[in-house]
Design a protein around this motif. Structure first.
Motif, PDB file in Angstrom:
ATOM      1  N   GLN A 116      14.697  13.321  -4.148  1.00  0.00           N
ATOM      2  CA  GLN A 116      13.241  13.169  -4.062  1.00  0.00           C
ATOM      3  C   GLN A 116      12.817  13.202  -2.607  1.00  0.00           C
ATOM      4  N   GLY A 174      16.395   5.762  -8.956  1.00  0.00           N
ATOM      5  CA  GLY A 174      15.291   4.905  -9.397  1.00  0.00           C
ATOM      6  C   GLY A 174      14.703   5.297 -10.744  1.00  0.00           C
ATOM      7  N   ARG A 175      14.336   6.574 -10.899  1.00  0.00           N
ATOM      8  CA  ARG A 175      13.609   6.965 -12.115  1.00  0.00           C
ATOM      9  C   ARG A 175      14.497   7.038 -13.350  1.00  0.00           C
ATOM     10  N   VAL A 184       9.205  12.248  -1.719  1.00  0.00           N
ATOM     11  CA  VAL A 184       8.842  10.827  -1.639  1.00  0.00           C
ATOM     12  C   VAL A 184       9.332  10.257  -0.313  1.00  0.00           C
ATOM     13  N   THR A 238      11.528  -0.225   0.973  1.00  0.00           N
ATOM     14  CA  THR A 238      10.234   0.390   0.641  1.00  0.00           C
ATOM     15  C   THR A 238       9.088  -0.547   1.036  1.00  0.00           C
ATOM     16  N   ILE A 298       8.233  -0.708  -6.948  1.00  0.00           N
ATOM     17  CA  ILE A 298       7.346   0.460  -7.103  1.00  0.00           C
ATOM     18  C   ILE A 298       8.146   1.660  -7.613  1.00  0.00           C
ATOM     19  N   GLY A 299       7.458   2.634  -8.192  1.00  0.00           N
ATOM     20  CA  GLY A 299       8.117   3.854  -8.689  1.00  0.00           C
ATOM     21  C   GLY A 299       9.137   3.498  -9.759  1.00  0.00           C
ATOM     22  N   GLY A 300      10.352   4.021  -9.568  1.00  0.00           N
ATOM     23  CA  GLY A 300      11.415   3.767 -10.532  1.00  0.00           C
ATOM     24  C   GLY A 300      11.786   2.297 -10.621  1.00  0.00           C
ATOM     25  N   SER A 301      11.327   1.494  -9.691  1.00  0.00           N
ATOM     26  CA  SER A 301      11.684   0.079  -9.719  1.00  0.00           C
ATOM     27  C   SER A 301      10.686  -0.764 -10.510  1.00  0.00           C
ATOM     28  N   GLN A 346       6.542  10.107 -13.676  1.00  0.00           N
ATOM     29  CA  GLN A 346       7.435   9.944 -12.519  1.00  0.00           C
ATOM     30  C   GLN A 346       8.765  10.661 -12.747  1.00  0.00           C
ATOM     31  N   GLU A 389       9.106  13.760 -10.212  1.00  0.00           N
ATOM     32  CA  GLU A 389      10.036  13.626  -9.084  1.00  0.00           C
ATOM     33  C   GLU A 389      11.305  14.444  -9.284  1.00  0.00           C
ATOM     34  N   LYS A 412       7.363   8.252   2.907  1.00  0.00           N
ATOM     35  CA  LYS A 412       7.827   6.967   3.437  1.00  0.00           C
ATOM     36  C   LYS A 412       8.066   7.073   4.945  1.00  0.00           C
ATOM     37  N   SER A 469      14.207  -3.457  -5.444  1.00  0.00           N
ATOM     38  CA  SER A 469      14.130  -2.276  -4.590  1.00  0.00           C
ATOM     39  C   SER A 469      15.548  -1.786  -4.341  1.00  0.00           C
ATOM     40  N   LYS A 470      15.787  -0.554  -4.783  1.00  0.00           N
ATOM     41  CA  LYS A 470      17.144  -0.025  -4.617  1.00  0.00           C
ATOM     42  C   LYS A 470      17.483   0.099  -3.121  1.00  0.00           C
ATOM     43  N   SER A 471      16.543   0.706  -2.374  1.00  0.00           N
ATOM     44  CA  SER A 471      16.812   0.894  -0.947  1.00  0.00           C
ATOM     45  C   SER A 471      16.651  -0.417  -0.191  1.00  0.00           C
TER      46      SER A 471
END
Ligand code: PA5
Length: 420
Positions: A406, A197-198, A409, A139, A78-81, A274, A278, A413, A134-136
């Motif tokens: 960000q 991400g973005r 965001v 999410t 999602i988002g930047g991913s 985005q 962001e 979360k 997913s970087k983190s």
């Protein structure tokens, strides 16, 4: 080689605003010597030159395997991913992806069960690969989507087969996804620590799905590499664009509408929204990024742009070379009285529409910035990604915010996790 250029219409002397331009130059200096806020996230700045060549070749080889063996690639992120890959694929292969053998579908971008069910129906009986990004690694939306898909696929493939069909893109050491991929032995690509991400479309995050869809990622990187060079001199079109949008913002235009005349670029606008939203929308500041695809939206939002509150300006993508394939046919009964257009191409009509809109919007005092792109191909797409990434970082510094965090965001979360 031609390059991306920026032109202005109806802005008077604003783009030449010495004050805004000198702030952009200061911001460029901050990027160059890494002295601005968020300087631990500057990996994207020289990425088109410094990227990991070994990983790049692995991406191509995994993409070739997927192209050979799969009907469908499910990208979960999602988002930047996901936005970079999605917009690149639509921009080159079309809204209906008619050009690629492997269809790429995006999951984990909402929590809607209808959307999910539709995809599950589409992929029934198809050969499926999954790229979970997913970087983190924490999410919620992609994590849930991955759970559902993994369970579904484990009814169809053996554990060994599934291991080959799931590819993970995540942080090099942190997060639940990293731990899971190690435990299960999934092939894993790394999201560099210093790329947020973005700004990650030119890393494995964007490149694997893009390569699977058949787009030449070497060409994309080479366009981006050229961009690093041309958009770093003291006076270039990226800086001029940035300076114009900053000057407009300070004049009270607080909405930037990204427009285009090619529906293949509707998703590109989502990526832009985005990126800018962001990066700039913080501390009570920032332009609101909106988008419209013309001529479609001339019949809905056109009225507002022409005649509504004077808060917005347009930034338009304009291609210098477009396909002239489809022509208006001659009609014997001429019921619509349009035979004067027979033999003209749709692209010609689109160009005339664009010209008519410039004139109308000029009359309505709507400032217009045109980003002129020589051609729609992977090379100029790479250049365009870089052009906007740099413009965005420069703008954010010029208006006094950190382009690379960000917290807004993260707040959503956090609240979602609390409620659950
Ligand atoms: O740009 C950002 O940082 C965010 O939009 C993230 O890309 C998005 O929230 C997804 O995060 P992650 O890749 O950690 O799952």
């Amino acid at each position: 080689m031609k390059k991306i250029k920026c032109c202005f219409n109806g802005l008077g002397s604003l783009p030449m605003s010495k004050e805004a331009f000198s702030r952009v130059l200061d911001s460029a200096k901050k990027l160059e010597d890494a002295s601005g806020e968020g300087n631990e996230y500057l990996g994207w700045l020289n990425l088109p030159i410094n990227y990991n060549k070994e990983e790049f070749n692995q991406i191509i080889s995994v993409a070739n395997e997927i192209k050979e063996k799969a009907d469908v690639l499910l990208v979960i992120g999602i988002g930047g991913s996901y936005l970079g890959a999605r917009c690149a694929i639509e921009s080159q292969n079309g809204v209906f992806q008619t050009k690629s053998k492997v269809k790429v579908y995006f999951l984990g971008i909402n929590l809607d069960s209808d959307y999910f069910e539709e995809i599950l129906n589409i992929i029934k009986d198809k050969s499926v690969y999954v790229n979970v990004i997913s970087k983190s690694g924490t999410t919620l939306e992609p994590a849930i989507a991955f759970r559902i898909i993994k369970e579904m696929l484990s009814n169809e493939y053996s554990t060994l087969e599934l291991k080959d069909r799931i590819i993970v893109t995540t942080d090099k050491e942190k997060g639940a996804l990293k731990r899971m991929s190690e435990k299960e032995g999934y092939r894993t690509f790394i999201v560099p620590d210093d790329v947020g991400g973005r700004y990650s479309v030119l890393t494995s995050v964007g490149l694997l799905p893009i390569a699977v869809s058949g787009i030449d990622i070497n060409q994309m990187m080479s366009g981006a590499r050229e961009a690093v060079k041309i958009f770093s001199s003291d006076d270039n079109d990226c800086y001029r664009y940035t300076s114009a949008r900053v000057a407009l913002y300070e004049k009270g235009y607080n909405t930037e509408v990204f427009t285009n005349y090619n529906p293949r670029f509707t998703q590109f606008s989502e990526w832009l929204k985005q990126l800018f939203g962001e990066s700039e929308g913080k501390d009570g500041k920032g332009l609101f990024p909106a988008s419209m695809t013309f001529t479609t939206d001339l019949h809905s939002l056109g009225q507002y742009v022409q005649d509504g509150s004077k808060i917005l300006f347009k930034t338009e993508l304009e291609f210098e070379e477009v396909s002239q394939n489809i022509k208006v046919p001659f009609s014997k009964d001429n019921h619509d009285k349009l035979n004067n257009l027979s033999g003209k191409s749709l692209s010609y009509l689109n160009e005339i529409a664009q010209e008519a809109v410039y004139i109308a919007h000029k009359k309505g005092d709507v400032p217009q910035i045109m980003i002129k792109i020589p051609e729609n191909n992977p090379y100029y797409l790479g250049m365009l990604f870089y052009f906007f990434e740099k413009a965005c970082a420069l703008s954010a510094y010029a208006i006094g915010v950190n382009p690379f965090d960000q917290l807004g965001v993260e707040e959503y979360k956090k609240q979602m996790k609390n409620l659950l």
